[in-house]
Design a protein around this motif. Structure first.
Motif, short mmCIF file in Angstrom:
data_model
loop_
_atom_site.label_atom_id
_atom_site.label_comp_id
_atom_site.label_asym_id
_atom_site.label_seq_id
_atom_site.Cartn_x
_atom_site.Cartn_y
_atom_site.Cartn_z
N SER A 32 -20.24 -7.89 -43.68
CA SER A 32 -20.60 -9.28 -43.92
C SER A 32 -20.37 -10.11 -42.66
CB SER A 32 -19.76 -9.85 -45.06
OG SER A 32 -20.01 -11.23 -45.24
N ASP A 33 -21.27 -11.03 -42.42
CA ASP A 33 -21.10 -11.98 -41.32
C ASP A 33 -20.24 -13.17 -41.74
OD1 ASP A 33 -22.66 -10.54 -39.51
OD2 ASP A 33 -24.51 -11.54 -40.11
N THR A 34 -20.02 -13.35 -43.04
CA THR A 34 -19.38 -14.58 -43.52
C THR A 34 -18.11 -14.39 -44.34
OG1 THR A 34 -20.78 -14.58 -45.50
CG2 THR A 34 -21.59 -15.80 -43.57
N ARG A 35 -17.90 -13.24 -44.93
CA ARG A 35 -16.75 -13.07 -45.83
C ARG A 35 -15.46 -12.81 -45.07
NH1 ARG A 35 -19.32 -8.96 -50.13
NH2 ARG A 35 -20.96 -10.31 -50.86
N ARG A 70 -18.86 -7.17 -39.16
CA ARG A 70 -20.13 -7.92 -39.12
C ARG A 70 -21.33 -7.00 -39.31
NH1 ARG A 70 -21.29 -10.55 -34.16
NH2 ARG A 70 -20.56 -8.67 -33.19
#
Length: 180
Positions: A21-24, A53
């Motif tokens: 994930s790029d955001t978690r 990422r």
């Protein structure tokens, strides 16, 4: 039909969980949490857990690192199996595989169809083997992780499961590296 042979002893395997994930962050990783809870409830050992990422080379590098770690028998990744441009987990897995477990994606699709209908076509769940380690790439939703674990991995990672399971052949996955 499949059964659990209770006359055999359970064998715990060491499982690493990778969230792509790029955001978690770890605090927001519900899918990783689902996998960790289920593998531990089943009696297996969490060998490691990371978030990385959506970068193909980084994912493949982490998979390779775990495949050379004698304390990791199985790697389960979650996220990055869809169709968008940033979804590169499947490609990273295939960069690492020595052998693909073709039926894993098929069985996952069958399980998913029962839950989400034809939307299951958008998943590219995959499984394979590298350097004596099982690798599975699951979608990033908690529901998909529950389905994959409950309907496939729970059984296949249980040595007592009959007629066959992944654990009983685990010691032979890398036998081609040992041949003279």
């Amino acid at each position: 039909m499949s059964t659990i042979d209770l006359s055999k002893e359970f064998i715990a395997v060491r499982i690493a969980v990778l969230t792509v994930s790029d955001t978690r962050s770890m605090g927001e990783d519900r899918s990783g949490d689902v996998l960790v809870a289920r593998l531990e409830d089943a009696g297996h050992i969490l060998a490691d857990r990371k978030i990385i990422r959506d970068e193909r080379k980084e994912i493949a590098a982490q998979l390779r690192a775990w495949c050379t770690d004698s304390q990791v028998d199985v790697v389960i990744s979650t996220g990055g199996t869809g169709l968008t441009g940033r979804d590169v987990t499947v490609e990273a897995h295939r960069d690492v595989y020595e052998k693909e477990i073709d039926a894993f994606g098929t069985i996952f699709t069958i399980v998913s169809m029962q839950k989400i209908g034809t939307s299951a076509v958008q998943s590219r769940a995959t499984g394979g083997v590298a350097n004596g380690t099982y690798l599975f790439a699951l979608p990033g939703s908690p529901g998909a992780c529950k389905d994959a674990w409950d309907e496939i991995l729970l059984k296949q990672l249980d040595y007592r499961h009959r007629p066959c399971n992944f654990v009983e052949i685990l010691p032979r996955l890398d036998e081609h590296h040992r041949r003279k």
